[in-house]
Write a protein that holds these residues in place. Structure first.
Motif, short mmCIF file in Angstrom:
data_model
loop_
_atom_site.label_atom_id
_atom_site.label_comp_id
_atom_site.label_asym_id
_atom_site.label_seq_id
_atom_site.Cartn_x
_atom_site.Cartn_y
_atom_site.Cartn_z
N TYR A 109 -19.84 25.51 41.39
CA TYR A 109 -19.95 24.25 42.11
C TYR A 109 -18.93 23.25 41.55
CZ TYR A 109 -24.22 26.57 43.46
OH TYR A 109 -25.12 27.51 43.92
N PRO A 110 -17.71 23.27 42.06
CA PRO A 110 -16.64 22.44 41.49
C PRO A 110 -16.89 20.95 41.57
CG PRO A 110 -15.95 23.42 43.57
CD PRO A 110 -17.23 24.07 43.20
N ASP A 111 -17.79 20.51 42.44
CA ASP A 111 -18.08 19.08 42.58
C ASP A 111 -19.29 18.64 41.76
OD1 ASP A 111 -15.95 18.71 44.38
OD2 ASP A 111 -17.19 19.39 46.05
N ALA A 112 -19.78 19.54 40.90
CA ALA A 112 -20.93 19.18 40.06
C ALA A 112 -20.62 17.93 39.24
CB ALA A 112 -21.28 20.34 39.14
N VAL A 113 -21.65 17.10 39.05
CA VAL A 113 -21.48 15.81 38.38
C VAL A 113 -21.83 15.94 36.90
CG1 VAL A 113 -22.25 13.40 38.32
CG2 VAL A 113 -22.03 14.60 40.52
N SER A 114 -21.00 15.33 36.05
CA SER A 114 -21.25 15.32 34.61
C SER A 114 -21.42 13.90 34.11
CB SER A 114 -20.09 15.99 33.85
OG SER A 114 -19.95 17.34 34.25
N ASP A 115 -22.06 13.76 32.95
CA ASP A 115 -22.18 12.44 32.33
C ASP A 115 -20.96 12.17 31.45
OD1 ASP A 115 -22.56 13.84 29.97
OD2 ASP A 115 -24.64 13.22 29.67
N ASP A 116 -20.98 11.06 30.72
CA ASP A 116 -19.81 10.68 29.92
C ASP A 116 -19.61 11.56 28.70
OD1 ASP A 116 -21.93 9.79 28.42
OD2 ASP A 116 -21.35 7.68 28.43
N LYS A 117 -20.56 12.48 28.44
CA LYS A 117 -20.40 13.44 27.36
C LYS A 117 -20.04 14.83 27.88
CE LYS A 117 -23.67 11.04 24.29
NZ LYS A 117 -24.92 11.19 23.49
N GLY A 118 -19.77 14.93 29.17
CA GLY A 118 -19.40 16.20 29.76
C GLY A 118 -20.56 17.13 30.04
N ARG A 119 -21.78 16.60 30.05
CA ARG A 119 -22.96 17.40 30.29
C ARG A 119 -23.31 17.32 31.77
NH1 ARG A 119 -26.56 14.64 25.60
NH2 ARG A 119 -26.29 12.94 27.10
N VAL A 120 -23.66 18.46 32.34
CA VAL A 120 -23.92 18.51 33.77
C VAL A 120 -25.25 17.85 34.12
CG1 VAL A 120 -25.08 20.76 33.73
CG2 VAL A 120 -23.86 20.03 35.78
N LEU A 121 -25.29 17.21 35.28
CA LEU A 121 -26.51 16.56 35.77
C LEU A 121 -27.11 17.39 36.89
CD1 LEU A 121 -25.23 12.87 35.83
CD2 LEU A 121 -26.41 14.08 33.98
N MET A 122 -28.37 17.78 36.72
CA MET A 122 -29.03 18.67 37.66
C MET A 122 -30.13 17.91 38.39
SD MET A 122 -29.07 22.24 35.54
CE MET A 122 -28.91 23.15 37.07
N PRO A 123 -30.38 18.27 39.66
CA PRO A 123 -31.33 17.51 40.48
C PRO A 123 -32.78 17.77 40.10
CG PRO A 123 -30.52 19.39 41.72
CD PRO A 123 -29.74 19.36 40.43
#
Length: 214
Positions: free
Chosen positions: A191-205
């Motif tokens: 999922y290339p459009d996955a969102v990360s936080d400012d520490k590079g950690r992925v955000l999951m729904p």
């Protein structure tokens, strides 16, 4: 969900091992959702429980995976906080009747089968006092940046199960669970459009659920 959690905690870095509390759990505490005797159910490596104990709460933290509890105890000792850790089945919670004012579920509910979920919610009800608060983070059937949760749960499922188990939902809204990108790379890279936080950690729904015992 068919995972060997004993093996996961022994052989890998799990995606939820942030080395710190989930941001959503910090938000629960800041919003006044935590009080009295606290049960962290499905505590994993214990970072949420350690955070709450460090804030002055009396915390009991349980998990079915003995390797997770062993590591959690070491983390608590290293940070100089007192948490009562125990290996226990969340669908039974024997020996905990009428004990807790607050329950925290950070990503346990979606790990259970459809048969186990009502048992779990009933067990949590037995383990709590009248008026107790439940704060829950559960994978949702929505997406963030096109990224789905690996074990999605519908809003309808949560509402029906909690209501039947003696809990009145006071808020249920979409939110984000933070995961370690490196540990979830195989899943996330699809999922290339996955969102990360400012520490590079992925955000999951997830669903962010607040409920009160009735």
């Amino acid at each position: 969900m068919n995972l060997d959690f004993d093996d996961l905690y022994t052989t890998t870095t799990v995606p939820w091992d942030l080395g710190e509390p989930q941001p959503a759990v910090v938000a629960f505490e800041r919003a006044g959702r935590i009080s009295g005797a606290v049960l962290d159910v499905g505590c994993g490596l214990g970072d949420n429980a350690i955070y709450l104990a460090g804030r002055g709460y009396r915390v009991t933290a349980i998990d079915a995976a003995a390797p997770a509890i062993e590591q959690a105890r070491r983390r608590a000792a290293a940070r100089g906080v007192d948490v009562e850790f125990a290996v226990a089945d969340a669908t039974g919670l024997t020996d905990f009747d009428s004990r807790f004012d607050t329950v925290l579920d950070s990503a346990l509910y979606h790990c259970l089968t459809d048969e186990q979920r009502p048992q779990y919610i009933a067990a949590v009800h037995r383990a709590t006092k009248p008026g107790a608060l439940l704060s829950m983070l559960c994978f949702s059937d929505q997406t963030i940046g096109g990224l789905p949760a690996p074990f999605p749960v519908s809003e309808h499922n949560i509402r029906d199960t909690l209501s039947a188990g003696g809990w009145a939902i006071t808020d249920l809204s979409p939110g984000e669970l933070t995961a370690v990108t490196a540990s979830a790379r195989e899943f996330v890279t699809q999922y290339p459009d996955a969102v990360s936080d400012d520490k590079g950690r992925v955000l999951m729904p997830i669903w962010i659920v607040q409920a009160q015992r009735v």
